[in-house]
Write a protein that holds these residues in place. Structure first.
Motif, PDB file in Angstrom:
ATOM      1  N   PRO A  56       0.900  -1.234   0.127  1.00 59.08           N
ATOM      2  CA  PRO A  56      -0.001   0.057   0.155  1.00 59.08           C
ATOM      3  C   PRO A  56       0.952   1.306   0.059  1.00 59.08           C
ATOM      4  O   PRO A  56       0.291   2.341  -0.359  1.00 59.08           O
ATOM      5  CB  PRO A  56      -0.717  -0.269   1.146  1.00 59.08           C
ATOM      6  N   TYR A  57       2.190   1.032   0.320  1.00 58.56           N
ATOM      7  CA  TYR A  57       3.129   2.260   0.388  1.00 58.56           C
ATOM      8  C   TYR A  57       4.596   1.769   0.184  1.00 58.56           C
ATOM      9  O   TYR A  57       4.659   0.556   0.453  1.00 58.56           O
ATOM     10  CB  TYR A  57       2.670   3.328   1.499  1.00 58.56           C
ATOM     11  N   THR A 107      -3.985  -4.508   8.710  1.00 54.51           N
ATOM     12  CA  THR A 107      -5.046  -3.242   8.438  1.00 54.51           C
ATOM     13  C   THR A 107      -4.974  -2.433   9.806  1.00 54.51           C
ATOM     14  O   THR A 107      -5.259  -2.969  10.735  1.00 54.51           O
ATOM     15  CB  THR A 107      -6.481  -3.821   7.940  1.00 54.51           C
ATOM     16  N   ASP A 108      -5.530  -1.232   9.526  1.00 54.59           N
ATOM     17  CA  ASP A 108      -5.847  -0.210  10.601  1.00 54.59           C
ATOM     18  C   ASP A 108      -7.174   0.365  10.211  1.00 54.59           C
ATOM     19  O   ASP A 108      -7.067   1.590   9.872  1.00 54.59           O
ATOM     20  CB  ASP A 108      -4.782   0.712  10.632  1.00 54.59           C
ATOM     21  N   ASN A 111      -7.688   4.300  11.303  1.00 54.40           N
ATOM     22  CA  ASN A 111      -7.141   5.226  10.538  1.00 54.40           C
ATOM     23  C   ASN A 111      -7.271   4.991   8.880  1.00 54.40           C
ATOM     24  O   ASN A 111      -6.616   5.870   8.316  1.00 54.40           O
ATOM     25  CB  ASN A 111      -5.848   5.434  11.191  1.00 54.40           C
ATOM     26  N   ASP A 113      -6.026   2.687   7.264  1.00 52.77           N
ATOM     27  CA  ASP A 113      -4.422   2.906   6.632  1.00 52.77           C
ATOM     28  C   ASP A 113      -4.180   1.259   7.041  1.00 52.77           C
ATOM     29  O   ASP A 113      -4.838   0.451   7.415  1.00 52.77           O
ATOM     30  CB  ASP A 113      -4.010   3.763   7.576  1.00 52.77           C
ATOM     31  N   TYR A 114      -2.945   1.062   6.667  1.00 55.03           N
ATOM     32  CA  TYR A 114      -2.237  -0.119   7.058  1.00 55.03           C
ATOM     33  C   TYR A 114      -0.971   0.147   7.981  1.00 55.03           C
ATOM     34  O   TYR A 114      -0.317   1.123   7.952  1.00 55.03           O
ATOM     35  CB  TYR A 114      -1.528  -0.757   5.821  1.00 55.03           C
ATOM     36  N   GLU A 115      -0.588  -0.599   8.805  1.00 54.33           N
ATOM     37  CA  GLU A 115       0.512  -0.578   9.825  1.00 54.33           C
ATOM     38  C   GLU A 115       1.582  -1.710   9.544  1.00 54.33           C
ATOM     39  O   GLU A 115       1.019  -3.057   9.527  1.00 54.33           O
ATOM     40  CB  GLU A 115      -0.276  -0.435  11.186  1.00 54.33           C
ATOM     41  N   ARG A 122       7.994   1.770   7.114  1.00 54.35           N
ATOM     42  CA  ARG A 122       7.406   2.879   6.384  1.00 54.35           C
ATOM     43  C   ARG A 122       8.193   3.973   5.846  1.00 54.35           C
ATOM     44  O   ARG A 122       8.911   4.684   6.866  1.00 54.35           O
ATOM     45  CB  ARG A 122       6.185   3.224   6.904  1.00 54.35           C
ATOM     46  N   ARG A 126       5.194  12.250   4.490  1.00 50.92           N
ATOM     47  CA  ARG A 126       3.869  12.770   4.337  1.00 50.92           C
ATOM     48  C   ARG A 126       4.034  14.269   4.440  1.00 50.92           C
ATOM     49  O   ARG A 126       5.022  14.814   5.121  1.00 50.92           O
ATOM     50  CB  ARG A 126       3.299  12.329   5.909  1.00 50.92           C
TER      51      ARG A 126
END
Length: 213
Positions: A56-57, A107-108, A111, A113-115, A122, A126
């Motif tokens: 995802p990032y 998964t988060d 928020n 998001d993913y953690e 990561r 930002r």
């Protein structure tokens, strides 16, 4: 017996039924003692399903230190590790394609998001809008308070107005500089005059004007 079908539906329909197949005992997978997902379901008894996971990032692998870009896909072991209210929380474990290191991401839902839990970190890129005076989007707690507390909403609106007033002089100075250095009408007129000369020269069969170079 072999069912024949078009090439486009080969994978979905073309199945071999052995001579001893008994439809009364269930489907073909149940009769053969296999799962419809084949190797992807080899750990299903442990609550693990192998899926295709897309990063995802951007991350850095802790094993080899290499950069792994957003969108890189892995065969990941997906398992349910909890709940956030009524939303399941899933964990994904996958092996780095550049070394023997494994990293775990979950998964988060709180928020959206993913953690990263382990094996990687990561890459932080930002944008902080507060650094340049931009009105910062409110966090969830503040949004909730704005919808329930009328006095807090009034104070928050007054702060936004004060911030706008403090930044207005700087914006006006920028607009004045832009107006002084660039005149849209004059620039447009200059270009139109130049093109008019060039077109005239082209119609006459030669183009010796310095304006057309």
């Amino acid at each position: 017996m072999l069912e024949k079908c078009g090439m486009g539906e080969r994978k979905g329909v073309n199945k071999y039924y052995p001579p001893d197949y008994d439809p009364s005992k269930g489907g073909l997978n149940k009769f053969q003692g296999t799962h419809a997902l084949r190797e992807r379901a080899r750990k299903l008894h442990l609550g693990i399903l192998v899926i295709r996971f897309e990063m995802p990032y951007n991350i850095w692998c802790d094993g080899c230190g290499n950069h792994i870009g957003m969108g890189v896909r892995y065969n990941a072991e997906k398992s349910k590790i909890g709940m956030y209210y009524t939303t399941p929380v899933y964990q994904f474990r996958m092996k780095c394609h550049l070394c023997d290191n494994y990293f775990v991401i979950k998964t988060d839902p709180a928020n959206l998001d993913y953690e990263v839990l382990s094996g990687a970190r990561r890459q932080e890129r930002r944008f902080d809008p507060a650094e340049n005076g931009t009105v910062v989007p409110d966090e969830r707690a503040k949004i909730q308070k704005l919808s329930t507390d009328a006095m807090f909403k009034l104070e928050h609106g007054a702060d936004d107005v004060d911030k706008l007033k403090s930044s207005t002089p700087a914006l006006q100075r920028l607009e004045a500089v832009q107006d002084r250095l660039w005149d849209d009408f004059a620039a447009n007129k200059f270009l139109r005059d130049k093109f008019r000369v060039c077109n005239s020269e082209a119609l006459r069969g030669f183009d010796d004007s310095d304006q057309c170079r």
